[in-house]
Design an enzyme around this catalytic site. Structure first.
Site, PDB file in Angstrom:
ATOM      1  N   ASP A   1       0.852  -1.207   0.000  1.00  0.00           N
ATOM      2  CA  ASP A   1       0.000   0.000   0.000  1.00  0.00           C
ATOM      3  C   ASP A   1       0.879   1.245   0.000  1.00  0.00           C
ATOM      4  OD1 ASP A   1      -2.212  -1.609   0.235  1.00  0.00           O
ATOM      5  OD2 ASP A   1      -2.239  -1.525   2.437  1.00  0.00           O
TER       6      ASP A   1
ATOM      7  N   ASP B   1      -0.063   6.537   8.458  1.00  0.00           N
ATOM      8  CA  ASP B   1       0.418   5.168   8.698  1.00  0.00           C
ATOM      9  C   ASP B   1       1.743   5.237   9.439  1.00  0.00           C
ATOM     10  OD1 ASP B   1      -0.430   3.620   5.494  1.00  0.00           O
ATOM     11  OD2 ASP B   1      -1.413   3.516   7.452  1.00  0.00           O
TER      12      ASP B   1
ATOM     13  N   GLU C   1       3.075  -4.050  10.000  1.00  0.00           N
ATOM     14  CA  GLU C   1       2.864  -3.948   8.552  1.00  0.00           C
ATOM     15  C   GLU C   1       3.836  -2.949   7.955  1.00  0.00           C
ATOM     16  OE1 GLU C   1      -0.729  -1.964   6.746  1.00  0.00           O
ATOM     17  OE2 GLU C   1      -0.807  -3.847   5.633  1.00  0.00           O
ATOM     18  N   GLU C   2       4.236  -1.980   8.783  1.00  0.00           N
ATOM     19  CA  GLU C   2       5.067  -0.878   8.252  1.00  0.00           C
ATOM     20  C   GLU C   2       6.553  -1.207   8.237  1.00  0.00           C
ATOM     21  OE1 GLU C   2       1.587   0.604   7.532  1.00  0.00           O
ATOM     22  OE2 GLU C   2       3.438   1.535   6.834  1.00  0.00           O
TER      23      GLU C   2
ATOM     24  N   ASP D   1      -0.953  -3.871  13.098  1.00  0.00           N
ATOM     25  CA  ASP D   1      -1.202  -3.048  11.915  1.00  0.00           C
ATOM     26  C   ASP D   1      -1.578  -1.682  12.480  1.00  0.00           C
ATOM     27  OD1 ASP D   1      -3.271  -3.401   8.907  1.00  0.00           O
ATOM     28  OD2 ASP D   1      -1.915  -1.818   9.616  1.00  0.00           O
TER      29      ASP D   1
ATOM     30  N   LEU E   1      -2.283   1.264  11.418  1.00  0.00           N
ATOM     31  CA  LEU E   1      -3.434   2.006  10.909  1.00  0.00           C
ATOM     32  C   LEU E   1      -3.939   1.292   9.656  1.00  0.00           C
ATOM     33  CD1 LEU E   1      -4.757   4.412  12.184  1.00  0.00           C
ATOM     34  CD2 LEU E   1      -3.576   5.905  10.591  1.00  0.00           C
ATOM     35  N   ASP E   2      -4.884   0.378   9.872  1.00  0.00           N
ATOM     36  CA  ASP E   2      -5.404  -0.403   8.738  1.00  0.00           C
ATOM     37  C   ASP E   2      -6.493   0.390   8.023  1.00  0.00           C
ATOM     38  OD1 ASP E   2      -5.805  -3.168   7.400  1.00  0.00           O
ATOM     39  OD2 ASP E   2      -7.816  -2.466   7.904  1.00  0.00           O
TER      40      ASP E   2
ATOM     41  N   GLU F   1      -3.346  -8.830  10.926  1.00  0.00           N
ATOM     42  CA  GLU F   1      -4.747  -8.485  10.663  1.00  0.00           C
ATOM     43  C   GLU F   1      -5.649  -9.645  11.094  1.00  0.00           C
ATOM     44  OE1 GLU F   1      -4.291  -7.543   6.471  1.00  0.00           O
ATOM     45  OE2 GLU F   1      -4.475  -5.397   6.860  1.00  0.00           O
TER      46      GLU F   1
END
Ligand code: P6P
Length: 328
Positions: free
Chosen positions: A69, A75, A98-99, A117, A119-120, A276
């Site tokens: 993304d 994020d 995730e980052e 995660d 900021l999903d 997630e």
């Protein structure tokens, strides 16, 4: 519906954690400290999310994260806030985010590993749609004090000692489980406190809401197409916000199923197991729901082989997930 009177003023979340200490692994309070650190970081993120339209933290930073993304400025901000809060607490040995491509070593003396995660669904911020933070807490397997091992990082979802999410929605809520049911707290920004607004949350066994991106249906497996036809024959309601935490939370309250199946673009599904699906699967099961890969494979039993691996994700009301699996 009994009126859900919020707890009296004061750090209700703290009091709840203290009063339920027995539900936290090791009464030493480490896990409850982690939950306090997450709650604190969420208050800062909430403030930044709520004013995102007003200061230049909107839009992309021109880089992509592990999900591929476009990294949104928020994020990156959220990742920094949660990482800092968890590092300061001293209880967390490593962070899977995730980052970040690899896990982040925080403190070899820490006894816990967090997958998050931060900021999903952050691409929804620009259009003012709800977004969320998703987190899982694991006990490390290797002795504290030694460097983190792979066995500490790639743990099955069934090994989680806590999990939950923050939903930055029309109100901001923290929903989590430590394996003894699910409790929801609503944030009161004027007081800076979370209040127990949804004690002992139960996901309805059945429902009439299905959440899936039907724009991708040409590449769905036949079994998924047949299940969706079944939903339409029963005149179920389609609700898809495009923000996993928001869709999950609505289904937790009202009953429903969220599906992200294999697609041509994402043959293993789009969603990520470690930060997630595992957390939401734990919350779903603790609230009486179910989470599988759509073919009877329990999400929490999947042995991860990579930090960012994807899985098909069918989660929600128990009977709806079981019914959907019958088409497979
Ligand atoms: P699609 C957001 O990017 C996300 O990870 C989830 O929050 C959301 O449910 C899903 O992806 C939306 O994906 O392919 O339908 O846009």
């Amino acid at each position: 519906e009994t009126s859900r009177i919020a707890q009296p003023i004061g750090s209700a979340l703290d009091r709840f954690i203290k009063n339920n200490q027995n539900q936290f692994q090791y009464a030493s309070g480490e896990l409850s400290q982690i939950l306090r650190d997450i709650a604190l970081a969420s208050k800062v993120v909430n403030r930044e999310v709520n004013k995102a339209g007003l200061i230049d933290i909107m839009g992309a930073v021109g880089s992509t994260n592990m999900a591929g993304d476009q990294q949104q400025k928020l994020d990156v901000l959220a990742n920094i806030r949660f990482t800092r809060a968890l590092a300061k607490g001293g209880e967390v040995a490593a962070l899977i985010s995730e980052e970040s491509e690899t896990y982040v070593d925080l403190n070899n003396d820490g006894k816990y590993v967090i997958a998050i995660d931060p900021l999903d669904g952050s691409s929804n911020i620009d259009v003012n749609v709800s977004i969320g933070t998703i987190f899982s807490v694991y006990r490390r397997k290797s002795p504290a004090g030694l460097p983190i091992q792979e066995e500490d990082i790639l743990q099955k979802g069934s090994e989680q000692v806590a999990a939950g999410y923050i939903l930055y929605g029309s109100s901001t809520m923290l929903v989590y489980t430590t394996g003894y049911g699910v409790n929801g707290f609503t944030y009161e920004p004027s007081l800076g406190e979370y209040f127990l607004s949804h004690p002992d949350m139960q996901m309805p066994d059945n429902g009439k809401i299905y959440s899936i991106n039907e724009g991708l249906s040409n590449s769905f497996d036949t079994s998924v197409k047949e299940y969706l036809n079944d939903c339409k024959e029963k005149a179920f309601t389609a609700r898809y916000i495009g923000s996993l935490v928001a869709d999950f939370h609505r289904n937790l309250l009202k009953g429903g199923i969220y599906i992200y199946p294999p697609t041509a673009k994402d043959p293993k599904g789009k969603l990520r197991l470690m930060y997630e699906c595992n957390a939401l699967a734990f919350v779903a099961e603790q609230a009486g729901g179910k989470a599988s890969d759509g073919r009877g494979g329990r999400i929490l039993d999947i042995q991860p082989t990579g930090l960012h691996q994807r899985t098909p994700f069918f989660v929600g009301s128990k009977h709806m997930v079981e019914h959907a699996e019958r088409f497979a």
